[in-house]
Design an enzyme around this catalytic site. Sequence first.
Site, PDB file in Angstrom:
ATOM      1  N   HIS A  98       0.830  -1.198   0.000  1.00 29.17           N
ATOM      2  CA  HIS A  98       0.000   0.000   0.000  1.00 29.17           C
ATOM      3  C   HIS A  98       0.869   1.255   0.000  1.00 29.17           C
ATOM      4  O   HIS A  98       2.078   1.194   0.233  1.00 29.17           O
ATOM      5  CB  HIS A  98      -0.901   0.039   1.245  1.00 29.17           C
ATOM      6  CG  HIS A  98      -1.743  -1.172   1.414  1.00 29.17           C
ATOM      7  ND1 HIS A  98      -2.244  -1.566   2.639  1.00 29.17           N
ATOM      8  CD2 HIS A  98      -2.181  -2.099   0.524  1.00 29.17           C
ATOM      9  CE1 HIS A  98      -2.948  -2.672   2.496  1.00 29.17           C
ATOM     10  NE2 HIS A  98      -2.922  -3.017   1.215  1.00 29.17           N
ATOM     11  N   HIS A 158      -9.709 -13.978   5.228  1.00 27.15           N
ATOM     12  CA  HIS A 158      -8.997 -13.311   4.133  1.00 27.15           C
ATOM     13  C   HIS A 158      -9.213 -14.089   2.856  1.00 27.15           C
ATOM     14  O   HIS A 158      -9.075 -15.316   2.832  1.00 27.15           O
ATOM     15  CB  HIS A 158      -7.505 -13.208   4.436  1.00 27.15           C
ATOM     16  CG  HIS A 158      -6.772 -12.330   3.470  1.00 27.15           C
ATOM     17  ND1 HIS A 158      -6.367 -12.772   2.235  1.00 27.15           N
ATOM     18  CD2 HIS A 158      -6.407 -11.024   3.544  1.00 27.15           C
ATOM     19  CE1 HIS A 158      -5.768 -11.784   1.586  1.00 27.15           C
ATOM     20  NE2 HIS A 158      -5.776 -10.714   2.364  1.00 27.15           N
TER      21      HIS A 158
END
Length: 422
Positions: A108, A174
């Site tokens: 990110h 996830h």
Amino acid sequence: MALITIPYGKTYIETQISDDHLQGVLIPKSHHYKAEAGEQDLVRMALENPVASPRLCELAKGRRKVVIITSDHTRPVPTKITAPLLIEEIRRSSPAAEVTFLVATGFHRETTKEELLDKFGGQMVRDEKIVVHNCWAKETMTKAGRLPSGGELVINKLAMEADLLIAEGFIEPHLFAGFSGGRKSILPGIVSDVTVLANHCAEFIAHKKAKAGMLTGNPMHEDMMYAAKQAKLAFILNVALDADKKIIRAFAGDSEQAHLAGCKFVEELARVEGKMADIVITSNGGYPLDQNVYQHVKALSAAAATCRAGGVIIACAACNDGHGSQDLYEWLRGGARQAMDIIMQTDKNATIPDQWATQIMARILLEYTVIFVTDQCDHQIIRDMGFETAFTVEEALAAAQLKVGPHYQITVIPDGVAVIVQ
């Protein structure tokens, strides 16, 4: 009529759905779970009773350089609660220890000063050393071997040079790693871009065991476990959260065994029975995970698990941070079919940035119509990526009904990242 409430940013969207059309609402048990104590007490209990490990204060004796890995701005880890208790435990036996918080941004963008203040609080930002990981900064990395998959393992030097490496985080389903938390703090959290790309290759993303709730036989999980061991991750503090992002249980101790205990708890709460429907309405659980399109690969995956082929997925998503990935934007702007064809022909040692998210998004777009509901993002950005847009759920439903016909059924997953649809 059923009144449906869906998380959106830091608030909620409400809409009404006719009982004749409502197939079901899939809500994890965590949203109604009653914790046995307050948040701080739950964390203290976990730290005082670690799983398969001495207490952290015992591990910290004589250690001078302690690194605590923490999640970034896209994760709702309650660091204002957990971090002070971790420091308290460390300095109980090692008051002179130099403690550094390493923010695990993975692939990110870097966390901003404002986001750090929101995460840690002003006093922590002033008093503690905080370093934000940058996976592209080669000078901050060191080689640590090769992953089981063959990719090069390159880890942040701060972690590798620590006398004691700790990670805090939270556990939720996830979509391809099985569960978040534990070993994910290392990979992808604090590794180089090279390592993230090797682990997130097309072959692994397409693997039948790389899915929510699955650890055994999951090749991505196996790479992550290896990375955690190479980094000598000694101790973790992971929490489970409810719909309001409040702690309902905490797990501390051995990086593998404490994580498994947490995964077992979360799995029992997260598994829901799918209700196949023509239209599925979902969200990323609101802030902070619904800040961009990129993160919505999670909610869309959950919705796809209970949406009929050719159906419509409606994602309530603030997306105030835009697409969240220029690479994902460019991939999808060229069309889902073209993106998928290129990705599936790409060698696992030549993975391209954000290929993994594109692969999953494209797979969904090739089978379903996806409508993003947002009033905080330029709709053209989203449309450029092959999605449709609406300003309200009612507007999205009207468009969806035209696509699936009058005899439609709707399933709602208010928090798509908190469920394992079976």
